[in-house]
Motif scaffolding. Structure first.
Motif, PDB file in Angstrom:
ATOM      1  N   GLU A 286       0.808  -1.215   0.000  1.00 19.53           N
ATOM      2  CA  GLU A 286       0.000   0.000   0.000  1.00 19.53           C
ATOM      3  C   GLU A 286       0.842   1.267   0.000  1.00 19.53           C
ATOM      4  OE1 GLU A 286      -3.268   0.338  -0.476  1.00 19.53           O
ATOM      5  OE2 GLU A 286      -3.202  -1.803  -0.876  1.00 19.53           O
ATOM      6  N   MET A 287       2.045   1.208   0.559  1.00 21.42           N
ATOM      7  CA  MET A 287       2.922   2.382   0.510  1.00 21.42           C
ATOM      8  C   MET A 287       3.491   2.596  -0.878  1.00 21.42           C
ATOM      9  SD  MET A 287       5.045   2.203   4.110  1.00 21.42           S
ATOM     10  CE  MET A 287       6.035   3.656   3.696  1.00 21.42           C
ATOM     11  N   ILE A 298      -2.423   3.237   3.171  1.00 22.15           N
ATOM     12  CA  ILE A 298      -2.187   3.157   4.609  1.00 22.15           C
ATOM     13  C   ILE A 298      -1.290   4.319   5.029  1.00 22.15           C
ATOM     14  CG2 ILE A 298      -1.090   1.803   6.447  1.00 22.15           C
ATOM     15  CD1 ILE A 298      -1.896  -0.721   4.825  1.00 22.15           C
ATOM     16  N   ARG A 299      -1.764   5.142   5.935  1.00 23.10           N
ATOM     17  CA  ARG A 299      -0.996   6.282   6.445  1.00 23.10           C
ATOM     18  C   ARG A 299      -0.532   6.054   7.884  1.00 23.10           C
ATOM     19  NH1 ARG A 299       0.033   7.972   1.521  1.00 23.10           N
ATOM     20  NH2 ARG A 299      -1.819   8.705   0.404  1.00 23.10           N
ATOM     21  N   SER A 460      -7.666 -12.351  -0.923  1.00 20.80           N
ATOM     22  CA  SER A 460      -7.952 -10.965  -0.541  1.00 20.80           C
ATOM     23  C   SER A 460      -7.605 -10.012  -1.680  1.00 20.80           C
ATOM     24  CB  SER A 460      -7.147 -10.593   0.707  1.00 20.80           C
ATOM     25  OG  SER A 460      -7.177  -9.197   0.921  1.00 20.80           O
ATOM     26  N   THR A 461      -8.482  -9.046  -1.908  1.00 25.80           N
ATOM     27  CA  THR A 461      -8.215  -8.028  -2.935  1.00 25.80           C
ATOM     28  C   THR A 461      -7.381  -6.883  -2.378  1.00 25.80           C
ATOM     29  OG1 THR A 461     -10.358  -7.045  -2.410  1.00 25.80           O
ATOM     30  CG2 THR A 461     -10.267  -8.530  -4.295  1.00 25.80           C
ATOM     31  N   GLY A 462      -7.118  -6.904  -1.072  1.00 27.23           N
ATOM     32  CA  GLY A 462      -6.206  -5.926  -0.493  1.00 27.23           C
ATOM     33  C   GLY A 462      -6.889  -4.754   0.183  1.00 27.23           C
ATOM     34  N   HIS A 463      -6.143  -4.148   1.061  1.00 29.04           N
ATOM     35  CA  HIS A 463      -6.604  -2.992   1.824  1.00 29.04           C
ATOM     36  C   HIS A 463      -7.090  -1.861   0.923  1.00 29.04           C
ATOM     37  CE1 HIS A 463      -6.145   0.328   4.837  1.00 29.04           C
ATOM     38  NE2 HIS A 463      -5.756   1.002   3.768  1.00 29.04           N
ATOM     39  N   GLY A 464      -6.336  -1.556  -0.104  1.00 31.06           N
ATOM     40  CA  GLY A 464      -6.580  -0.334  -0.864  1.00 31.06           C
ATOM     41  C   GLY A 464      -7.403  -0.483  -2.117  1.00 31.06           C
TER      42      GLY A 464
END
Length: 686
Positions: A286-287, A298-299, A460-464
């Motif tokens: 995500e970074m 993700i911050r 999972s398609t991921g956080h973002g």
């Protein structure tokens, strides 16, 4: 210098005067000048409303779904050109895939949703009949109709394709034309896609307009039938939300803003658990994706104090070895920021965070070794997250995240909520009790929460990754709006109206038969009629059948259902029923035997049963009768000329006993042949 043209009133127009410059993210070469000065925004709105809106609103929901699919197929065939232009923005191939093919995929998703779940009509009856009187002669339904205006979509620079298409799909499905205002820094990518759509000849005139440059006085031209959506910074969105004309006209405004999204490592996770590695991988991805230029990035990284050193070491090891630079070079995993201005903005925000008490663990300064608008992966550490307000308020919109520790699960929830509302959070744990605690405490502060563990990781398609089926938005700082969410998004562009009247009148208005409305009976069995011949309200009242104890025994032996209420006389007498009762599923089977026409005919197959309710027990010796009524019809488009022309018919079934009491109600779906092909082939995939 070449200017980037806008598309309004069905023609390409070049703005006047000096505009903003678009530069290549790697070489810093000047690519375009962007200006909308001199464009008549009043005329643009008028054209969209008087030409685009009538064209779209003459189409049914099913036909609009077909339009979405046709556009998606065309854009997919043209994708190579979009990838080439996207490289100018510093995006890697993977970044561009999410933007280009992810956006096209959203069109496909909404095409499928519309085809499967919306009526073949311009009206959308939203709910079942709502009785308003004792005798049933007065009732209501909520009906959705297209707003008679234009949707203005003001988009951010980071996803020039997906950002447009994820709004355009529900807008067109609802029957509204759209005016697209892309982020200037990447407007050339959006323009290329709009130009492809226009030149395809698929999109009706006026259905789409494009403004490259400033929105000028566009918002002053809108009225109460229009809609405005915004994606971008919270500050800009808040300014637009209180625009005097939007407030005066009560114009719907949907906002999706950048937020301080978080990723939280569960308290019980250790470096020996698979979840630890998943946590590190998710953060690194995500970074680095889009060089951190994502509203969902993700911050804030939150970990148990006991695992702080382990997480810090693992992140530094992964981040420091990730190849960063020119995405056209082999092996590069992270590209650059979109331009020098963005680079300077990220540096300013990083400096502000450090002045507030954060420490640089990795990166944090513009690296002259990186090409163009490159910025290094930057990991900060906040030793006092409770006392450092800036870490929950200031966002560096690039490859930057801040690590912080929490004391216990309650503290983790407190920190997760401290961002003032976010689009998404990820909680990494294999402890279902911990997951429940986190959701209960933090869900109200986030639009979406991913719970990541070893079971979900593979798929999972991921956080973002916002998905068309799920709501994309969030409370507070995230804008307080909703996008996507399946058919929820379509309703943003429709007017909901409560319609009151008799059941028969409501059936006529909605073109769907409702219980209590007049039925039509004739000598021809409904199953002998082709799709075109059937009309909502066509009905059959069957002959009667008396059910016996032998029926109960035979069905129990055939099905294996020996539940005591059917088979145990003593147990049944002591039960709620007071005596043995007929199997509910036998009632359904017996009703089918009453209303089915056994001969070969237009009805091809029964492939669904919905809303089944058993309202009264049926006992041995009771006599049942069924009424079959055509409720609604939906055309099915052919995938090829060879495929048989069909439609789907939904039938209401009411089963009554000898006292005229309803004992069971449900709907069945049948595939029914059409006499001829009413629509051309190549339509919506199931």
């Amino acid at each position: 210098m070449q200017k980037l043209s806008s598309f309004v009133c069905n023609q390409w127009q070049t703005g006047q005067g000096e505009g903003r410059v678009i530069r290549h993210a790697i070489s810093d070469e000047v690519l375009w000048e962007v200006s909308s000065e001199g464009i008549d925004f009043a005329a643009a709105c008028h054209y969209a409303k008087t030409v685009g809106a009538p064209a779209l609103q003459a189409m049914t929901f099913i036909e609009r779904a077909a339009l979405l699919k046709a556009v998606a197929k065309h854009l997919l065939a043209e994708k190579a050109a979009f990838y080439e232009i996207s490289r100018q923005t510093g995006a890697t191939r993977a970044d561009s895939w999410v933007d280009i093919e992810g956006g096209i995929g959203t069109l496909f998703t909404y095409a499928s949703l519309g085809n499967r779940e919306l009526p073949d009509d311009i009206l959308w009856p939203e709910d079942p009949l709502i009785p308003l009187s004792k005798e049933g002669g007065f009732a209501a339904r909520h009906v959705l109709t297209s707003k008679q205006g234009v949707a203005v979509h003001i988009n951010a620079f980071n996803f020039p394709c997906w950002g447009m298409l994820e709004k355009l799909a529900p807008t067109w499905l609802a029957g509204m034309p759209a005016i697209i205002k892309p982020g200037t820094a990447t407007a050339q990518v959006t323009q290329a896609m709009v130009k492809s759509m226009v030149e395809s000849g698929i999109v009706p005139d006026g259905a789409i307009s494009l403004i490259c440059g400033s929105a000028g006085d566009l918002l002053d031209q809108l009225d109460s039938q229009d809609v405005v959506t915004f994606t971008g910074s919270a500050t800009t969105g808040q300014q637009l939300r209180i625009h005097p004309n939007l407030v005066k006209q009560s114009i719907p405004f949907t906002m999706e803003a950048d937020s301080l999204n978080c990723c939280v490592l569960g308290e019980s996770v250790t470096p020996d658990d698979p979840e630890f590695g998943l946590f590190i991988r998710e953060i690194v991805r995500e970074m680095s994706a889009k060089a951190g230029q994502k509203c969902t990035a993700i911050r804030r990284i939150m970990v148990p104090a006991t695992q702080l050193d382990a997480v810090r070491h693992a992140l530094l090891e992964k981040l420091s070895t990730l190849p960063v630079g020119d995405p056209s070079q082999a092996g590069i995993k992270m590209g650059t920021l979109v331009n020098r201005a963005q680079q300077q903005d990220v540096q300013q925000q990083v400096d502000t965070l450090c002045q507030a008490g954060c420490e640089r663990l990795l990166g944090g300064h513009i690296d002259p070794k990186l090409p163009g608008a490159g910025y290094p992966l930057t990991l900060l550490y906040c030793p006092q997250p409770d006392d450092t307000a800036a870490v929950h308020e200031i966002e560096a919109f690039g490859p930057v995240a801040t690590l912080m520790a929490y004391r216990d699960k309650a503290h983790a929830v407190t920190l997760a909520r401290a961002g003032g509302g976010s689009l998404v959070a990820t909680f990494v744990t294999n402890d279902d009790h911990a997951a429940r605690y986190f959701i209960a405490g933090a869900a109200h502060a986030h639009g979406r929460i991913q719970i990541l563990n070893r079971d979900a990781a593979a798929e999972s398609t991921g956080h973002g990754s916002p998905l068309p089926q799920l709501v994309h938005g969030g409370p507070g700082r995230a804008g307080g709006g909703e996008e996507l969410g399946g058919l929820r998004a379509v309703k943003h562009y429709l007017q909901r109206t409560a319609i009151q009247g008799s059941p028969s009148m409501l059936a006529a208005v909605g073109q769907q038969w409702v219980r209590g409305a007049t039925v039509h009976e004739d000598t021809i069995h409904p199953f002998r009629k082709y799709f075109e011949e059937l009309q909502p309200g066509d009905s059959l009242l069957t002959h009667r059948r008396t059910l016996t104890e032998a029926d109960i025994v035979n069905f129990a032996c055939l099905s294996g259902d020996h539940f005591y209420a059917h088979m145990d006389k003593i147990g049944a007498e002591a039960s709620f029923f007071g005596e043995r009762v007929v199997h509910g599923y036998f009632i359904v089977a017996a009703a089918a035997g009453l209303f089915v026409d056994a001969g070969v005919g237009p009805v091809i197959a029964n492939y669904g049963l919905e809303g089944l309710r058993f309202l009264q027990p049926v006992k041995p010796g009771d006599t049942i009768q069924a009424r079959l009524t055509c409720q609604q019809k939906t055309i099915k488009r052919q995938r090829s000329a060879e495929e048989r022309a069909t439609g789907v018919v939904q039938w209401a079934v009411d089963v009554t006993n000898q006292h005229q009491e309803v004992v069971a109600v449900y709907s069945i779906l049948t595939l029914v042949a059409r006499r001829e092909t009413d629509f051309p082939p190549d339509a919506i995939a199931e």
